[in-house]
Design a protein around this motif. Structure first.
Motif, PDB file in Angstrom:
ATOM      1  N   LEU A  25       0.816  -1.214   0.000  1.00 35.47           N
ATOM      2  CA  LEU A  25       0.000   0.000   0.000  1.00 35.47           C
ATOM      3  C   LEU A  25       0.849   1.264   0.000  1.00 35.47           C
ATOM      4  CD1 LEU A  25      -2.913  -0.896   2.450  1.00 35.47           C
ATOM      5  CD2 LEU A  25      -3.114  -0.355   0.018  1.00 35.47           C
ATOM      6  N   GLN A  71      -2.973   5.488   5.014  1.00 44.57           N
ATOM      7  CA  GLN A  71      -2.341   4.174   5.084  1.00 44.57           C
ATOM      8  C   GLN A  71      -3.057   3.266   6.075  1.00 44.57           C
ATOM      9  OE1 GLN A  71       0.119   2.761   3.423  1.00 44.57           O
ATOM     10  NE2 GLN A  71       0.594   1.002   4.730  1.00 44.57           N
ATOM     11  N   SER A  81      -6.677   2.234   4.727  1.00 43.38           N
ATOM     12  CA  SER A  81      -6.601   1.183   3.707  1.00 43.38           C
ATOM     13  C   SER A  81      -6.165  -0.140   4.324  1.00 43.38           C
ATOM     14  CB  SER A  81      -5.633   1.600   2.605  1.00 43.38           C
ATOM     15  OG  SER A  81      -6.060   2.791   1.970  1.00 43.38           O
TER      16      SER A  81
END
Length: 408
Positions: free
Chosen positions: A199, A235, A238
């Motif tokens: 990610l 971050q 997600s």
């Protein structure tokens, strides 16, 4: 209680009855009204910043933190409010098995006043206000303070389009792969830690290449890309979406109901599967809401399994505090992560994938191969795996003992 050395805050041992004695015997002017807009002295803020900046030992600040904002977030109570909070904290400490015993003894001594601690009034006021502010506005536990900030920056993007886009994409991929291969051998799955690493470059690429297309509603602009750097909040959002929603869910139970070799229930179709999944999710979320007074609100409700995820996110996304040397260590969190990952690959991943026999290397059972009690206690395959001197048996490192609060 033991005697203390002159000129130092003593670290003493207390019996179970000492808690009530300290709280009942200590008297202070609890009728004094705290100032409505109290601000800490400037020298307090500077002292706090100096203790957490540059060359220092002990605790350090989380990456990407502003020491001055941390100090202002900690110093929010004067001496009267700090003593009142410490008094309540001393009542809760005996029930908190995760509270550091050394720090608890220091808090008790600070509560007894500057004469008991053999400190100047100003130094004692700084310490009592700092201690109360850390426990109230930050956390009582060093492990939590190492990864979380005591303040919030509303300007950092969180629920952005790019965060939802990456999260939904990885939910789709992980759910498809994990569900398809769950009933098959060998099983293949995409772990959440792997997605967590991917990610970071994907989020930064999205922040750089996505166009700034959007519209404005009631003064708020909604856009595909805010053109701001990929933030730790995005971050984490997600990561939570991917790790919490990419499992197989009720799929394994539906296979048991549907397949002929099990229950052979032909009526188990897509509609039933969807309703069962929604019912379980709603039930789980509802129970989480009902139990929030026990599992969320109490200070003692620390879930250690969440801390590595937060620490890794901040190490990957947030910048390190420059010029920081902690306990003579100069290595950055990112370089430490790379070094630890390399050691993990060589010592753990390669043997477990290519030399699986090493996974069950348990030398203690070689002492008496036919001794059944010895195998039950020390055996890695079917036993408890208790080995006081570990050698090539890394399977014990996969235990989930730290996923729950210690007292539970």
């Amino acid at each position: 209680m033991s005697e203390k050395a002159p000129g130092a805050i003593p670290v003493v041992e207390y019996s179970s009855n000492d808690y009530e004695d300290i709280i009942t015997e200590k008297k202070f002017d609890d009728t004094a009204l705290a100032e409505e807009h109290w601000t800490p002295p400037e020298e307090w803020v500077n002292t706090f910043v100096e203790s957490y900046s540059g060359q220092h030992g002990g605790e350090t600040l989380p990456p990407g933190s502003d020491p001055y904002r941390v100090a202002l977030s900690v110093f929010t109570m004067n001496e009267v409010d700090a003593l009142a909070f410490i008094q309540q904290l001393l009542v809760e400490i005996p029930e908190d098995y995760s509270f550091d015993a050394t720090w608890a003894a220091r808090i008790r001594d600070l509560y007894l006043g500057h004469e008991h601690c053999q400190m100047k009034q100003d130094d004692w006021a700084y310490e009592i206000c700092k201690t109360a502010g850390i426990c109230r506005n930050w956390s009582c536990y060093a492990e939590v303070r190492a990864v979380l900030l005591p303040y919030d920056d509303p300007s950092d993007p969180c629920e952005s389009f790019r965060a939802y886009l990456l999260g939904i994409c990885w939910i789709t991929v992980c759910t498809m792969v994990n569900t398809f291969f769950a009933p098959r051998q060998p099983g293949i799955s995409i772990p959440g830690q792997f997605v967590q690493l991917l990610l970071v470059p994907m989020g930064r690429a999205a922040a750089r290449f996505l166009p700034d297309w959007g519209f404005t509603i009631r003064g708020t602009r909604y856009t595909l890309n805010t053109k701001e750097p990929w933030s730790p909040k995005e971050q984490l959002l997600s990561t939570l979406m991917t790790t919490q929603a990419s499992g197989t869910g009720n799929f394994n139970g539906l296979i048991v109901l549907r397949m002929p070799m099990f229950f052979n229930q032909a009526w188990v179709r897509f509609g039933y599967s969807l309703l069962l999944a929604l019912a379980n999710q709603c039930y789980g979320l509802g129970m989480a809401g009902l139990l929030r007074r026990l599992t969320v609100y109490p200070t003692q409700a620390v879930w250690p399994g969440c801390l590595p995820t937060i620490a890794l996110n901040r190490a990957l996304v947030a910048a390190d505090n420059r010029g920081e040397v902690v306990n003579r260590w100069k290595i950055s969190r990112w370089h430490l992560f790379l070094a630890s990952g390399l050691v993990f690959i060589i010592w753990y991943w390669i043997p477990n994938v290519f030399l699986q026999s090493v996974r069950y290397f348990n030398w203690m059972t070689w002492i008496a191969p036919n001794n059944f009690p010895l195998g039950v206690v020390t055996g890695s395959w079917g036993g408890l795996g208790i080995n006081p001197i570990n050698c090539l048996d890394p399977s014990s490192s996969g235990a989930d003992i730290m996923n729950f609060p210690f007292f539970a």
